[in-house]
Structures are given as C-alpha cells and as structure tokens.
Design a protein around this motif. Structure first.
Motif, mmCIF file in Angstrom:
data_model
loop_
_atom_site.group_PDB
_atom_site.id
_atom_site.type_symbol
_atom_site.label_atom_id
_atom_site.label_comp_id
_atom_site.label_asym_id
_atom_site.label_seq_id
_atom_site.Cartn_x
_atom_site.Cartn_y
_atom_site.Cartn_z
ATOM 1 N N GLY A 18 0.680 -1.120 -0.065
ATOM 2 C CA GLY A 18 -0.029 -0.021 0.003
ATOM 3 C C GLY A 18 0.978 1.129 0.073
ATOM 4 N N GLN A 22 1.333 3.961 -2.871
ATOM 5 C CA GLN A 22 1.093 5.532 -2.856
ATOM 6 C C GLN A 22 2.158 6.366 -3.655
ATOM 7 N N THR A 121 -4.842 6.759 5.827
ATOM 8 C CA THR A 121 -6.363 7.487 6.018
ATOM 9 C C THR A 121 -6.737 7.067 7.285
ATOM 10 N N PRO C 52 -6.074 1.253 5.011
ATOM 11 C CA PRO C 52 -5.919 2.769 4.924
ATOM 12 C C PRO C 52 -4.500 3.252 4.550
ATOM 13 N N TYR C 53 -3.437 2.082 4.487
ATOM 14 C CA TYR C 53 -2.187 2.547 3.655
ATOM 15 C C TYR C 53 -2.304 2.658 2.089
ATOM 16 N N PHE C 54 -3.236 2.062 1.718
ATOM 17 C CA PHE C 54 -3.368 2.058 0.129
ATOM 18 C C PHE C 54 -3.731 3.342 -0.262
ATOM 19 N N PRO C 55 -3.595 3.670 -1.499
ATOM 20 C CA PRO C 55 -4.280 4.848 -2.229
ATOM 21 C C PRO C 55 -5.734 4.502 -2.639
#
Lengths: 280, 280, 280
Positions: A18, A22, A121, C52-55
């Motif tokens: 991930g 990004q 996020t 949440p670590y992924f785009p």
C-alpha cells in the motif's frame, strides 16, 4: 520493478505494498514472505540465490530482529541493482553477487527524518482513531512500513546511478558485513555446513557440486549414499547426494524429505568423504 | 498474461519470475505454489477447475517428479490458451477443457538446446562463485527455471496461432495423457472417488452434482446425510452433501472440515446411494 | 487497483483473478488469503489496519460463512475507496476508517441478477463437462467467483463518485454494522481484549498505546512485565509490553511468541494495571 522479501507472513507485506503504491508505479514482485522469522543468515542465503535471476531492480528486504534499535537502515547499490533494508548483513551476500563484474558495491545510510512520513487514511471524526496511531508517524516495530518501503519507492524512481541525488542518503560503510560460511577441504574430504533446507526437505550444503565429480557414491557424515544426477536416479523414498540447482551438494530423498532422512538442519556440520573399499 | 502454478512453495517461484521478467513484459498471475508435492493428479484437477476462468493466456505449470529424467518438456496449444510444462499428464485435463468448442488441442516438444540459456548475475571476481553454478546453465533439478520459464516467456511473446514459428518446438504426441477418473452409475447408485480436498476441508468427489437432484438426503459410504444447497442448510459443525462450486458433489461440514468428519482423502472411493425407507 | 482479501487459501483466489482479468485491466494486489476461516471479526480488524495505507482502490473481500443464504452482497463507498463483499460486518470497520474526514460512507445492495454471468471455457464436445457446471452460472458456495469478483471489476471501472450509474446497485442500509470492541478504563486500569495475534505471535490488544505512557512496567492480567519501546528493550526470549505498529498495546516476546508466553488468544480479556510498590 521492486521485489519484496520478508519474514512477515501476512498481512504485513500488503501494508508495504500500500505504501509503495501510494508513491510509485513500479511493478511489485514477491520473492518470499515466509523466511524463517528473525533468521538473517537464511534470508541472506536465499536472496543470494534468487535475486541474481532478476533484471536490474530495487530489492526491498525486511528481516529485522533489531527493528527500533540503533542498527542503521541502508541502501546498497550493487551493479545495476539496488537493495534496501536493515544493516544487519542480510543484504550483503546477495549484493556481492549482484555487483557481478561491475565491481560496483556501495552503501548509503538512510536518514529516516528525510523521508516523507507515511500517512494512512484516518477517521478524523473519531478521537479514538487518532490516538491509535503513533504521534511521530514512525513506529518502533514496523520499519518495513515506515522506513524501508518509503525508501525503496524513492530509490526506485531515480536512476540507480544517481542515488547521490537523494538528500537523505549519505555514503557509509556497513556495520555488519555477513559472509556465509565456506567449506574447508582436506585431501578428498570436504567439511561444510547446511546452509538451508528448502520446502521439499532438500538439505542444501555449502560444498560446491564439483566435490561429487566422478563419484558414484559418497560418504555423508559417515553414511554411504549414491551420487545421482537427478532425484530419479534412485528409487522413490531413497536417499542420494546430488548437485542442486544452486550448484551446491544437496542431500535429498527422491520424492521425500532429505532433512528427515539425514537428520540435518541449517547450521549442522556436513562431512563428505570418498567411500572406502569396503563400502557399498 | 502468464499464470504460474507449481508445488514449489517459496522462494523458487520467484526465481521463475526473475527469469520471466528478464525476457517478457507479460503480466504474471500466481495460480498456486502449494500443490501437494509431486502429486500430478491433484495439480491436474485444480488446473482443470481454475484455468478456464482466465482469458487467453500462457500457463506455466511445474509439478515435475521426473525432473532431469527423459520425460519430455512440452507446450500444449488448447483453444486460445497455451500451456507449458512436463509431459507427465499434468497439463492435459486442463488443456482439454481450455480447447473448448474450438477443438484445437496440439502438443509440441521443446528442444531445450534451442532456448537461450538462463544467465544469472555472477560475481566474476570470485572464483568460488563460478564453480557454484552448473557449467551447462541447465540444472537437472530445476527445469522450472532453466526450461519451462524461458519457454513460457518465448511462447507468450508470439501469437499462439504461430507457435510453429518457434524453431525449438516441433509437433509431437504426448507420452502421458492423464484422464481424471470418472464415476460409474448403477441404477440410482453412483460409485466415484475423491478428487481433492480443498483448504476448507471440503471433500470434492468426481460425481456430478446432478446425482443429488431432487433428494433431501443421500447415503454417502453408508451414512445418511442431508443434502443442502448451501453450507448453512445445516447447523454449524454438521455434515452435509452439496453441489460444490465446480459442479461436483462435495461432502462438507458447515464451518468445519468435511475430510475429518467423513474420514476421506484424495483417491478414496465414494459410494452415493438413495436413503432407504428406514433412514432418517 | 483492486485489492483481494479472503480466507480461501489457494487456489480459489486465482479463480477470482481469472474472472477479474476477463473484465478489467486493473492492477491486482493481494492483501491476504489466509485470514482465519469464517472469522469475520479477525478479518475486519486486519482490513481496518491494512487498507488505510493504500491509495484509493476497490477492495474485494470474501470472508463469508453465510454464502448462499439470504445475507446480502454489498458495495460500500468509503471516502475515495470502494469495498465489495458480504453484508456480514467484515467491511465496516475498514470502511469507517477509509471514509476519513470526507464523512462519505454509503452502502449499496448488489442485485446479482444484474451482473454479467461468469462463463468459464467449457469443453463443448464432452457432455460430461457440461453437466459439471451449475446451470445458472451462479453457485451457492463460491460468490467470490460468481458475484463479488464480477461486481468488483465493474465497480473498479467506473469512477467511485458515480456508482449510482450502475443499474444493479441500489442504496441500502447494511444489516450487520460490526463494531470492534473498545476497552473500558477505571482510574489507571484498562480492561480490554485481544483483537488478533499476528504471525510472529504478537498479541494485539484494543488498548491504545497511550495506556503505557510514562510507565516502565505494567501489570498484564496480574503479571508484571517491562514496557519497552522496541522488542530489543528486553533480552531475547523475554516478555514485554510495547506499542505495536497499529498504535495498540501489544504483549510480545523479543524474537519469540507472545501468545504462547502470555497464554492469550483472540477474544481473551486483558487487564492492564500499574505495578504496585512491591512489584519489580
């Protein structure tokens, strides 16, 4: 291309992917994520045997029992390849081989403070959610996510010849320059060591395959076994010594587990001798 | 696209990916690398069930207990798909299904000497390093790396309709044309076999799901169990017979392991009969 | 990009990839396929920590003990991400976090009849082959293949802001809105729960790391252990409490298994208290 190797199992490698996704468009290829946990030597062996089959790439390696301590995070430029990981020796045997005949083998210290922090996020409306993330954006237990993946993404996206352009890298000398053990020879006797056992149970020694040349049988730790060019040189379930795909002497069982049959595991001593007249 | 399937575990599949990446830009998709070791029949079953869901592709398959012997290395053109692997039967059940209604099913012998040899990066300055690689560039124990991956890369990069343009391929007839066992039927009785047990413990037989049509219960090897359309047709932990996603009768446990509950493993005989009046 | 997560092991994820490849050009990234089988809560935890670590991406999730029952198939739009899976709660903890500060969290019911059916290549010349596929093209046991993969491919290929353009999606309210358990606090005592044990054996609790702030030791379920910033804060083989990479208190062993040493597994209660004067 970025290859990934670790002792993480799942799902931690996906967190690194991930972070990489990004930051870069690179192809991602898994080498393995089931290296024996915290076993730097075994990982170093496999990387040395696997990575030379890849075209020039960035290799992200995280087998890191010292995570969070003062061990350094480093980048190694080896020929046309670049390796990223902890300074605990895991990168070096592969790096020396990847340097090939270019002789190019240089190390750089990663200044972690110079990397863009990883920002997952987060549910802003939930105060709980905030408190669950370390305030610094860098944990003490998962540098694969917080240091090595960001560094690998950045390294990948510059030409490996211009690593010097990255302000958070500075030339260094590695602290741990791991050398895998080499065998000794006494007359026709080779005294080596088990480097690894693969998933088939094949016992991979550090004795070059040339030690079996011209022999029909060999004595391995005292027991005489046939030398075969293929597993099928002996009946199913029988032991043999052969030259494995890495070029080393392996102690195997045709369609069975050599480690069980020979009672050997990584680090064990292996003595290979000619069979004497009375052997069969 | 090239799919990869083997019984290698890790990290050997990564070596094949390195070789592929040296030679082709194809997408790579793993089918599985944990097929039971040296079990040609089980791999053949899974490939037959999985590969038909892919768009036209090159399928690299290495389950190869005879590696290094005189078993041939082959390419099979099946409809719009191409399979590459050993001539031990592992490719054939999938190939027949992939041929689909094109009826196109042709085999080619790989002349290994015609393939560009695999050349890993080697530390030229280290005489030891040299001696650790087999002189011929082709091992007797890892044709996935030395034969099948190079062949798959080359096959992928020509149109499957023009395999004949590759000088190292010549039309052949396969030596081993594996057929998976089919059930026999006597009146309302089906006598079949366990083809595979999946990771959930579901026991997959070779009896078509139609054998359960219109039945509320069935006798499986003498024991009466309910027939359900879904696992949840019975309470958690209870046994049932159902039509699995492959269309065959499965003997399962809702959220449990059917293989343990029924005492069955691949190759075991399964007799399915109507329940008689006195059964419940 | 489409990420894939399941409790399938192999080779079923490859079937989903085949279906996806038939329909979309998206990048595919595996999150994990070895989630504990049918364990919705554990999968929900890991997805909340990993995704949440992924785009922005489409996340295909299949941990589905109720497959084939009347549980719904849903799509959840969460911030710039989209999740596809069963309406059993598995998507919700991740979705709430992915919504981030956009506050955008909307669910849609999948009308399965509106999806293009999955059509594997079938050997038309073999009447047996036909009968082995369920006539409807949709099984009762593998919605990952028949429902979720087709839905994920279609969802991926529209802008997430325009999911409303897909005729087979209609706004809905989820049936199962899983919340992972939160700890309670009494004075300086935290009463929490084990959320997961990772592959290293680290015991991940739901107690925020702030509970360890300013402490040198902590009493965990009655036993006093040191608090360390890194695993290496204690000798190899020794226990410690630390703040894990997710921001929660973990009960670990340096280079060993915390679950064994503390005798804890997911769901177990964990009480963290200050050490009293007499402790050491």
């Amino acid at each position: 291309m970025i290859t990934l190797a670790s002792d993480f199992g799942t799902p931690y490698p996906a967190v690194m992917k991930g972070v990489l996704r990004q930051r870069t468009d690179a192809r991602l290829v898994d080498v393995a994520h089931d290296f024996p946990r915290q076993d730097v030597r075994t990982a170093a062996f496999w990387l040395r045997e696997v990575l030379p089959y890849f075209p020039p790439a960035t290799h992200l390696v995280v087998v890191d029992p010292g995570v969070g301590t003062d061990r350094d995070a480093i980048v190694v430029r080896a020929g046309d390849h670049t390796l990223v990981g902890p300074d605990n020796g895991v990168l070096l045997p592969a790096a020396r081989r990847l340097a090939g005949d270019t002789g190019r083998l240089e190390s750089f210290l990663i200044d972690e403070a110079g990397l863009d922090p990883v920002e997952p996020t987060t549910d802003q409306s939930n105060p709980n959610s905030h408190s669950q993330h370390p305030p610094q954006g860098r944990s003490n237990t998962f540098h694969g996510r917080d240091v090595f993946a960001p560094a690998a993404a950045a390294v990948h996206d510059v030409d490996s010849a211009t690593l010097e352009s990255l302000a958070w890298l500075e030339p260094t000398t590695v602290d741990v320059d791991l050398e895998l053990p080499t065998p000794t020879f006494e007359d026709e006797r080779a005294i080596g060591e088990v480097l690894a056992v693969d998933g088939f149970g094949n016992v991979i020694t550090n004795v070059p395959g040339s030690a079996l040349e011209g022999r029909e049988r060999v004595r391995a730790n005292g027991e005489s076994v046939p030398v075969g060019e293929t597993f099928a040189a002996v009946p199913v379930g029988e032991r043999l010594a052969t030259v494995g795909s890495h070029g080393y002497v392996e102690l195997d069982v045709n369609q069975g587990r050599g480690d069980d049959a020979f009672g050997l595991e990584p680090g064990d001593r292996v003595v290979l001798e000619p069979v004497s007249g009375g052997d069969s």
